[in-house]
Design a protein around this motif. Sequence first.
Motif, PDB file in Angstrom:
ATOM      1  N   GLU A  37      28.308  36.583  22.732  1.00  0.00           N
ATOM      2  CA  GLU A  37      28.696  36.915  24.095  1.00  0.00           C
ATOM      3  C   GLU A  37      29.754  38.018  24.068  1.00  0.00           C
ATOM      4  O   GLU A  37      30.667  37.985  23.236  1.00  0.00           O
ATOM      5  CB  GLU A  37      29.256  35.673  24.791  1.00  0.00           C
TER       6      GLU A  37
ATOM      7  N   VAL B 178      32.264  40.878  26.489  1.00  0.00           N
ATOM      8  CA  VAL B 178      32.890  41.236  27.761  1.00  0.00           C
ATOM      9  C   VAL B 178      33.281  42.702  27.705  1.00  0.00           C
ATOM     10  O   VAL B 178      33.743  43.191  26.665  1.00  0.00           O
ATOM     11  CB  VAL B 178      34.149  40.373  28.010  1.00  0.00           C
TER      12      VAL B 178
ATOM     13  N   LEU C  80      37.179  35.275  33.163  1.00  0.00           N
ATOM     14  CA  LEU C  80      36.924  35.987  34.415  1.00  0.00           C
ATOM     15  C   LEU C  80      35.437  36.274  34.613  1.00  0.00           C
ATOM     16  O   LEU C  80      34.687  36.397  33.653  1.00  0.00           O
ATOM     17  CB  LEU C  80      37.689  37.314  34.418  1.00  0.00           C
ATOM     18  N   ARG C  81      35.036  36.420  35.879  1.00  0.00           N
ATOM     19  CA  ARG C  81      33.701  36.898  36.211  1.00  0.00           C
ATOM     20  C   ARG C  81      33.767  38.407  36.443  1.00  0.00           C
ATOM     21  O   ARG C  81      34.844  38.930  36.766  1.00  0.00           O
ATOM     22  CB  ARG C  81      33.175  36.191  37.464  1.00  0.00           C
ATOM     23  N   PRO C  82      32.665  39.128  36.316  1.00  0.00           N
ATOM     24  CA  PRO C  82      32.670  40.569  36.574  1.00  0.00           C
ATOM     25  C   PRO C  82      33.249  40.887  37.950  1.00  0.00           C
ATOM     26  O   PRO C  82      32.893  40.245  38.949  1.00  0.00           O
ATOM     27  CB  PRO C  82      31.194  40.952  36.487  1.00  0.00           C
TER      28      PRO C  82
ATOM     29  N   GLU D 159      36.413  40.436  38.752  1.00  0.00           N
ATOM     30  CA  GLU D 159      37.672  39.715  38.935  1.00  0.00           C
ATOM     31  C   GLU D 159      38.796  40.333  38.112  1.00  0.00           C
ATOM     32  O   GLU D 159      38.560  40.919  37.058  1.00  0.00           O
ATOM     33  CB  GLU D 159      37.508  38.246  38.542  1.00  0.00           C
TER      34      GLU D 159
ATOM     35  N   SER E 117      42.654  39.499  36.398  1.00  0.00           N
ATOM     36  CA  SER E 117      43.505  38.403  35.936  1.00  0.00           C
ATOM     37  C   SER E 117      44.881  38.452  36.581  1.00  0.00           C
ATOM     38  O   SER E 117      45.266  39.454  37.192  1.00  0.00           O
ATOM     39  CB  SER E 117      43.694  38.502  34.414  1.00  0.00           C
TER      40      SER E 117
ATOM     41  N   ASP F 150      31.910  43.850  33.091  1.00  0.00           N
ATOM     42  CA  ASP F 150      30.560  43.344  32.819  1.00  0.00           C
ATOM     43  C   ASP F 150      30.633  42.275  31.743  1.00  0.00           C
ATOM     44  O   ASP F 150      31.590  42.207  30.967  1.00  0.00           O
ATOM     45  CB  ASP F 150      29.660  44.498  32.350  1.00  0.00           C
ATOM     46  N   LYS F 151      29.611  41.435  31.710  1.00  0.00           N
ATOM     47  CA  LYS F 151      29.485  40.418  30.665  1.00  0.00           C
ATOM     48  C   LYS F 151      28.065  40.421  30.128  1.00  0.00           C
ATOM     49  O   LYS F 151      27.108  40.604  30.887  1.00  0.00           O
ATOM     50  CB  LYS F 151      29.810  39.017  31.218  1.00  0.00           C
TER      51      LYS F 151
END
Length: 332
Positions: A181, A183, A259-261, A263, A265, A281-282
Amino acid sequence: MQAKYGRRPWALVTALILIWVASPALAGEKQPPEDKVAVVNGSVITRADFDMEMSHVQRRLFSMGTPLSNSQLSEIKKEVLENLIDRELLYQESQKKGIKVDKAAINEQLMILKKRFASEAEFKNALSRMNLSEAAIKSQFKRRMAIQQLIDNQFAQKVTVSDKETKAYYDSHPDSFKQPEQVRARHILIKVDPQADESQKAKARKKLEKIQLKLQKGEDFAALAKEFSQGSTSAQGGDVGYFSRGQVVRPFEEAAFALRPGEVSDIVETRFGYHLIKVIDKRPQTTIAYEDIKDRLEEYLKQEKVQKEVSLYVEKLKEKAKVERFLTENPE
């Protein structure tokens, strides 16, 4: 496709291809007897050469977070010495075979090295700190390039890898082709010196809090990063690109992956200072398709074959050579 720790970590071919400054290895110069760790067919490998190489290896292992016991350190010292001996034998063999290195190619490599520094003065200061001269660097490039030519001529040009071999390796090593995964994020950094007192930390945090208010009012993150961030990516709007777990400092990683794309912190503290992080992006974990990795896999397997051939070649050279070893442990 990375070599596992425990397989000679300074694999011969890799060590020979990589060009790095801190290893003069100017064998052949006369040295006081107490300064030599080995003599290879009359050419001296000095204690300074060995200490430089060990320093490089230890920094690399430290950066990987690899702790070493005394017994492991002792084994690594033996490996480093043998690596230096291997290089010297290969260089001597390159000279026996009449391999010449073009001066223009050496100068080109020197220019590439110099470009890593902000200025000529910074380059010269780095050499001075390491007790090196530009002539020594050129000599090292010449030696490394001569060795590489020998390897290319004797092995690399003759080694082939079939499609059947690459597919068999791909099918039998599924974990090697998993893409973790990832980010992609931007950040705004206000630096804080590790030795800063509480008032200095508070001042830096307050500065970032003001930037945070601008973001909450709708101002553009990338534009604010360009204007205020003290990080190396400020010119790119704070874009650090894609990264996986373990590639950035832990507090930054934990915040980014939570975090989601889109967002942003809250303020995150790391050893570098205070950050605001925005995830762009993720990418979920995936498996790299065979067709996408085939060419790189072929090159990797070719290097593996070359490495084995070179190792066997060096062992034969050692059988014919006069190699004296004088390495002793330095007192603590």
